[in-house]
Design an enzyme around this catalytic site. Structure first.
Site, PDB file in Angstrom:
ATOM      1  N   ALA A   1       0.861  -1.179   0.000  1.00 44.85           N
ATOM      2  CA  ALA A   1       0.000   0.000   0.000  1.00 44.85           C
ATOM      3  C   ALA A   1       0.899   1.230   0.000  1.00 44.85           C
ATOM      4  CB  ALA A   1      -0.884  -0.017   1.237  1.00 44.85           C
TER       5      ALA A   1
ATOM      6  N   GLY B   1       0.545  -5.089   1.181  1.00 43.66           N
ATOM      7  CA  GLY B   1      -0.720  -5.168   0.443  1.00 43.66           C
ATOM      8  C   GLY B   1      -0.553  -5.787  -0.937  1.00 43.66           C
TER       9      GLY B   1
ATOM     10  N   GLU C   1       5.208  -4.904   7.093  1.00 41.77           N
ATOM     11  CA  GLU C   1       4.372  -3.939   7.809  1.00 41.77           C
ATOM     12  C   GLU C   1       4.817  -3.653   9.239  1.00 41.77           C
ATOM     13  OE1 GLU C   1       3.175  -6.307   5.782  1.00 41.77           O
ATOM     14  OE2 GLU C   1       1.263  -5.720   4.897  1.00 41.77           O
TER      15      GLU C   1
ATOM     16  N   GLU D   1      -0.684  -9.380  -0.297  1.00 39.92           N
ATOM     17  CA  GLU D   1      -2.077  -9.708   0.041  1.00 39.92           C
ATOM     18  C   GLU D   1      -2.939  -9.808  -1.224  1.00 39.92           C
ATOM     19  OE1 GLU D   1      -2.404  -6.515   2.956  1.00 39.92           O
ATOM     20  OE2 GLU D   1      -2.764  -8.042   4.492  1.00 39.92           O
TER      21      GLU D   1
HETATM   22  N1  DAK Z   1       4.499   3.276  -0.911  1.00 38.64           N
HETATM   23  C1  DAK Z   1       4.827   4.427  -1.531  1.00 38.64           C
HETATM   24  N2  DAK Z   1       5.902   4.569  -2.321  1.00 38.64           N
HETATM   25  C2  DAK Z   1       6.674   3.497  -2.513  1.00 38.64           C
HETATM   26  C3  DAK Z   1       6.390   2.246  -1.909  1.00 38.64           C
HETATM   27  C4  DAK Z   1       5.228   2.146  -1.072  1.00 38.64           C
HETATM   28  N3  DAK Z   1       4.825   1.005  -0.488  1.00 38.64           N
HETATM   29  N4  DAK Z   1       7.341   1.363  -2.271  1.00 38.64           N
HETATM   30  C5  DAK Z   1       8.178   2.027  -3.093  1.00 38.64           C
HETATM   31  N5  DAK Z   1       7.772   3.310  -3.235  1.00 38.64           N
HETATM   32  C6  DAK Z   1       8.387   4.379  -4.013  1.00 38.64           C
HETATM   33  C7  DAK Z   1       9.601   4.961  -3.293  1.00 38.64           C
HETATM   34  O1  DAK Z   1       9.200   5.912  -2.346  1.00 38.64           O
HETATM   35  C8  DAK Z   1      10.363   5.557  -4.450  1.00 38.64           C
HETATM   36  O2  DAK Z   1       9.757   6.777  -4.810  1.00 38.64           O
HETATM   37  P1  DAK Z   1      10.622   8.159  -4.922  1.00 38.64           P
HETATM   38  O3  DAK Z   1      11.303   8.286  -3.613  1.00 38.64           O
HETATM   39  O4  DAK Z   1      11.565   7.864  -6.053  1.00 38.64           O
HETATM   40  O5  DAK Z   1       9.599   9.181  -5.229  1.00 38.64           O
HETATM   41  C9  DAK Z   1      10.104   4.561  -5.588  1.00 38.64           C
HETATM   42  O6  DAK Z   1       8.931   3.851  -5.225  1.00 38.64           O
HETATM   43  C10 DAK Z   1      11.241   3.570  -5.767  1.00 38.64           C
HETATM   44  O7  DAK Z   1      11.473   2.958  -4.507  1.00 38.64           O
HETATM   45  P2  DAK Z   1      12.915   2.865  -3.836  1.00 38.64           P
HETATM   46  O8  DAK Z   1      13.773   3.983  -4.276  1.00 38.64           O
HETATM   47  O9  DAK Z   1      12.713   2.674  -2.377  1.00 38.64           O
HETATM   48  O10 DAK Z   1      13.426   1.525  -4.538  1.00 38.64           O
HETATM   49  P3  DAK Z   1      14.491   0.471  -3.956  1.00 38.64           P
HETATM   50  O11 DAK Z   1      14.754  -0.442  -5.091  1.00 38.64           O
HETATM   51  O12 DAK Z   1      15.632   1.167  -3.295  1.00 38.64           O
HETATM   52  O13 DAK Z   1      13.722  -0.305  -2.801  1.00 38.64           O
HETATM   53  C11 DAK Z   1      11.832  -1.486  -1.848  1.00 38.64           C
HETATM   54  C12 DAK Z   1      12.641  -1.136  -3.141  1.00 38.64           C
HETATM   55  C13 DAK Z   1      10.593  -2.258  -2.299  1.00 38.64           C
HETATM   56  C14 DAK Z   1      12.693  -2.399  -0.943  1.00 38.64           C
HETATM   57  C15 DAK Z   1      11.484  -0.186  -1.098  1.00 38.64           C
HETATM   58  O14 DAK Z   1      10.883   0.718  -2.030  1.00 38.64           O
HETATM   59  C16 DAK Z   1      10.533  -0.419   0.039  1.00 38.64           C
HETATM   60  O15 DAK Z   1      10.903  -0.875   1.110  1.00 38.64           O
HETATM   61  N6  DAK Z   1       9.235  -0.057  -0.186  1.00 38.64           N
HETATM   62  C17 DAK Z   1       8.229  -0.158   0.840  1.00 38.64           C
HETATM   63  C18 DAK Z   1       7.753  -1.582   0.967  1.00 38.64           C
HETATM   64  C19 DAK Z   1       6.739  -1.747   2.108  1.00 38.64           C
HETATM   65  O16 DAK Z   1       7.016  -1.450   3.268  1.00 38.64           O
HETATM   66  N7  DAK Z   1       5.527  -2.211   1.748  1.00 38.64           N
HETATM   67  C20 DAK Z   1       4.454  -2.412   2.707  1.00 38.64           C
HETATM   68  C21 DAK Z   1       3.665  -1.146   2.803  1.00 38.64           C
HETATM   69  S1  DAK Z   1       2.386  -1.281   4.062  1.00 38.64           S
HETATM   70  C22 DAK Z   1      -5.082  -1.760   4.972  1.00 38.64           C
HETATM   71  C23 DAK Z   1      -4.732  -3.018   4.706  1.00 38.64           C
HETATM   72  C24 DAK Z   1      -3.467  -3.292   4.176  1.00 38.64           C
HETATM   73  C25 DAK Z   1      -2.578  -2.286   3.949  1.00 38.64           C
HETATM   74  C26 DAK Z   1      -2.948  -1.019   4.178  1.00 38.64           C
HETATM   75  C27 DAK Z   1      -4.194  -0.734   4.692  1.00 38.64           C
HETATM   76  N8  DAK Z   1      -6.335  -1.462   5.589  1.00 38.64           N
HETATM   77  C28 DAK Z   1      -7.091  -2.573   6.190  1.00 38.64           C
HETATM   78  C29 DAK Z   1      -6.769  -0.167   5.803  1.00 38.64           C
HETATM   79  C30 DAK Z   1      -1.258  -2.582   3.474  1.00 38.64           C
HETATM   80  C31 DAK Z   1      -0.181  -1.985   3.985  1.00 38.64           C
HETATM   81  C32 DAK Z   1       1.108  -2.092   3.302  1.00 38.64           C
HETATM   82  O17 DAK Z   1       1.230  -2.662   2.255  1.00 38.64           O
END
Ligand code: DAK
Length: 255
Positions: free
Chosen positions: A62, A105, A128, A108
């Protein structure tokens, strides 16, 4: 739709997310588009199989930038579960073809499909807890059912990101494709499913899901028996068995 592409050919719908600048992170507009696309797919009787495939990265979760300042009420409204449940509830078989990141997400979303195929470079996990939250769109429930509770706990509590081979070993994905061969393999599976007997496939999917939800295995087997017998009311059953006996390929009508 800016974020979602759907291509339909020979009864196979391939749905992809197109937000490469954010590694296909799921924001509200994107999930709303996804929801509308799933509604359209569910109404299109020509579609026999759905493949979810996004180039380079399945989805890195997400959108964290959307979530950072949310209140509890806003977090509830941001929920994706309804859309992911719609995918799980589709009567047709669904396959997630995962390359690159499928995190949070994004994973998921893949888990809401019936089967998953991963490219060798795929990276899957639930990061998360590292963000001070937990999986919230079916991850705890679906991962634990696929891998058993101990592995699901490890993924969710430690937030370890695993590769395709490890994901295959623990039952999170069905198969790992060759390098560069992910979509081809997913389409091969989809092609087989698209030629299958639609009512039998629909009934088998529903029976597996119903059986999983029934705490009592005996009751699940009763449901299976009833659904199995009901297939003898279909023309597809007669056609499938006659085709076997007459040594030819079946031509299913979905009736
Ligand atoms: N959100 C927003 N932007 C993201 C992103 C994300 N999840 N993942 C990557 N990006 C963006 C980065 O910010 C970056 O953008 P700029 O800074 O260039 O503007 C661009 O994509 C490239 O990413 P990186 O520069 O970080 O690329 P790397 O190759 O260095 O790293 C990475 C790749 C996948 C390891 C890293 O980007 C990373 O750790 N991303 C976050 C992964 C993460 O934590 N995902 C889980 C998110 S929480 C809900 C139910 C479920 C959910 C939500 C609500 N409800 C019931 C209400 C789900 C929650 C989640 O999924």
């Amino acid at each position: 739709m800016p974020y979602i592409d759907v291509a339909i050919e020979n009864g196979i719908a391939v749905l992809g997310i197109d937000r490469p600048q954010a590694l296909n992170a799921l924001n509200r507009d994107l999930v709303d588009e996804l929801d509308a696309s799933i509604d359209a797919i569910s109404k299109d009787e020509s579609i026999r199989v759905l493949v979810l495939y996004s180039k380079q990265n399945f989805a890195a979760g997400a959108d964290i930038k959307n979530m950072v300042d949310m209140s509890e009420a806003e977090a509830k409204a941001f929920a994706f579960s309804e859309t992911f449940n719609k995918i799980e509830d589709l009567p047709i078989p669904t396959i997630a073809a995962v390359e690159g990141y499928a995190l949070g997400g994004g994973l998921e979303l893949a888990l809401a499909c019936d089967m998953r195929i991963a490219a060798p470079d795929a990276k899957l996990g639930f990061p998360e807890t590292g963000l001070g939250i937990m999986p919230g769109a079916g991850g705890t429930a679906r991962a634990a059912r696929l891998t058993g509770p101990a592995k699901a706990m490890e993924l969710i509590l430690l937030g370890t990101i695993i590769g395709a081979e490890e994901a295959h070993k623990i039952g999170l994905v069905n198969q790992v494709s060759e390098s560069g061969g992910l979509l081809e393999l997913a389409l091969k599976w989809a092609g087989r499913l698209a030629k299958g007997a639609p009512v039998a496939l629909r009934t088998a999917k529903q029976t597996v899901r119903q059986g999983l939800l029934e705490a009592d295995v005996k009751r699940a087997i009763e449901i299976e028996g009833d659904n199995w017998a009901a297939l003898f009311n279909t023309e597809d059953q007669k056609e499938g068995m006659k085709a076997f006996i007459e040594k030819r390929k079946p031509a299913y009508q979905g009736k």
